[in-house]
Scaffold this motif. Structure first.
Motif, PDB file in Angstrom:
ATOM      1  N   ASP A 122      -3.863   9.710  -0.523  1.00 42.35           N
ATOM      2  CA  ASP A 122      -4.525   8.458  -0.865  1.00 42.35           C
ATOM      3  C   ASP A 122      -3.520   7.304  -0.848  1.00 42.35           C
ATOM      4  N   ASP A 178       0.856  -1.184   0.000  1.00 43.77           N
ATOM      5  CA  ASP A 178       0.000   0.000   0.000  1.00 43.77           C
ATOM      6  C   ASP A 178       0.889   1.230   0.000  1.00 43.77           C
ATOM      7  N   ARG A 183      -9.168  -1.679  -6.447  1.00 49.78           N
ATOM      8  CA  ARG A 183     -10.099  -2.683  -5.929  1.00 49.78           C
ATOM      9  C   ARG A 183     -11.426  -2.005  -5.591  1.00 49.78           C
ATOM     10  N   ALA A 184     -12.518  -2.472  -6.200  1.00 50.28           N
ATOM     11  CA  ALA A 184     -13.842  -1.922  -5.938  1.00 50.28           C
ATOM     12  C   ALA A 184     -14.439  -2.563  -4.689  1.00 50.28           C
ATOM     13  N   PRO A 185     -15.434  -1.911  -4.065  1.00 50.70           N
ATOM     14  CA  PRO A 185     -16.056  -2.471  -2.864  1.00 50.70           C
ATOM     15  C   PRO A 185     -16.639  -3.866  -3.077  1.00 50.70           C
ATOM     16  N   ASP A 186     -17.057  -4.189  -4.321  1.00 51.44           N
ATOM     17  CA  ASP A 186     -17.643  -5.501  -4.580  1.00 51.44           C
ATOM     18  C   ASP A 186     -16.596  -6.571  -4.877  1.00 51.44           C
ATOM     19  N   GLY A 187     -15.306  -6.196  -4.749  1.00 53.88           N
ATOM     20  CA  GLY A 187     -14.233  -7.152  -4.972  1.00 53.88           C
ATOM     21  C   GLY A 187     -13.635  -7.137  -6.359  1.00 53.88           C
ATOM     22  N   TYR A 188     -14.253  -6.422  -7.295  1.00 57.87           N
ATOM     23  CA  TYR A 188     -13.715  -6.328  -8.656  1.00 57.87           C
ATOM     24  C   TYR A 188     -12.379  -5.588  -8.639  1.00 57.87           C
ATOM     25  N   THR A 189     -11.406  -6.098  -9.381  1.00 63.72           N
ATOM     26  CA  THR A 189     -10.099  -5.445  -9.447  1.00 63.72           C
ATOM     27  C   THR A 189      -9.714  -5.171 -10.890  1.00 63.72           C
ATOM     28  N   TYR A 246      -9.134   6.850 -13.294  1.00 58.91           N
ATOM     29  CA  TYR A 246      -9.201   7.019 -11.839  1.00 58.91           C
ATOM     30  C   TYR A 246      -7.945   7.720 -11.324  1.00 58.91           C
TER      31      TYR A 246
END
Length: 254
Positions: A117, A34, A71-77, A108
């Motif tokens: 960020d 990160d 990484r999206a909240p629904d797990g999509y990367t 993005y």
């Protein structure tokens, strides 16, 4: 300057190979980290420069790249690779990102990311296109393909041996040439294919012939069309084919 002082400066910017976290530490480079975004700059409407603080950073060679993963909240990367533009001696990792129309990742990074960020990154990656700065090199880049060449330029400047690197770059206009001021100040040959003035023109056969050096390694980076044309011109002008290293990029969805 004394010889001991000179040695100290060179040690500061030498890329160590053997220690943990050095550029040959491939296991550490493969880990996701990160990174904190320290600086964000927008040199053009279709580009962003990100400077990242990478924890437990593995020192890179000029010519390597990082992968950035979203990484999206629904797990999509979604993930994309970006060349490092900073020198190995820089405390931060600098990435140049060209904004691709409808691109998931580049859009993005260009439109949303702000200092403070965090971004998931992995790297540095790549062994074929690296240059340590210890041997003569010719670097030719087109458009955003100049980013890894800027890392080479900055590294050789840190080493205080600018004579080891010759640069030639091409873009449609000056506004679309990344790091134009820096490249111009370094004496790079600049070809602007759709702009009048001092740098108007193309990297044609005559221009490439002036760069040929059988004793040097050639680093060629850009689109498949650009690198294919430049490689043909280099070989036709007498550059040994085995001395040419090519990094091609193309549409990836952004």
């Amino acid at each position: 300057m004394s010889s001991s002082a000179s040695a100290g400066i060179h040690d500061r910017f030498r890329v160590p190979d053997d220690r943990a976290g050095g550029p040959n530490d491939r296991r550490a480079a493969a880990k996701w980290r990160d990174a904190r975004v320290v600086e964000v700059a927008h040199p053009a409407v279709d580009a962003v420069v990100l400077r990242l603080a990478v924890p437990e950073r593995v020192q890179h060679h000029p010519g390597q790249h990082y992968v950035v993963r979203l990484r999206a909240p629904d797990g999509y990367t979604a993930q994309r690779s970006y060349s490092v533009a900073s020198a190995p001696g820089d405390d931060l990792v600098e990435l140049f990102v060209e904004r691709i129309s409808d691109g998931e990742v580049s859009g993005y990074l260009a439109d949303v990311v702000e200092p403070g960020d965090e971004l998931e990154v992995r790297g540095p990656i790549g062994r074929w296109f690296v240059w340590t700065g210890r041997t003569p090199a010719v670097a030719i880049g087109g458009g955003s393909g100049v980013a890894p060449l800027v890392a080479m330029l900055r590294h050789v400047s840190d080493l205080r041996h600018p004579e080891r690197l010759r640069l030639a770059v091409s873009a449609t206009t000056r506004a679309r040439l990344p790091y134009a001021d820096e490249l111009e100040a370094a004496g790079a040959r600049i070809a602007l294919t759709r702009a009048p003035g001092e740098h108007a023109g193309r990297l044609d056969a005559a221009a490439i012939a002036e760069l040929v050096d059988p004793a040097a390694t050639v680093y060629l980076c850009g689109s498949a069309r650009f690198t294919g044309a430049m490689e043909t011109l280099l070989v036709d002008a007498g550059q040994p084919e085995g001395s040419i290293r090519v990094e091609r990029f193309g549409p990836t969805g952004g």
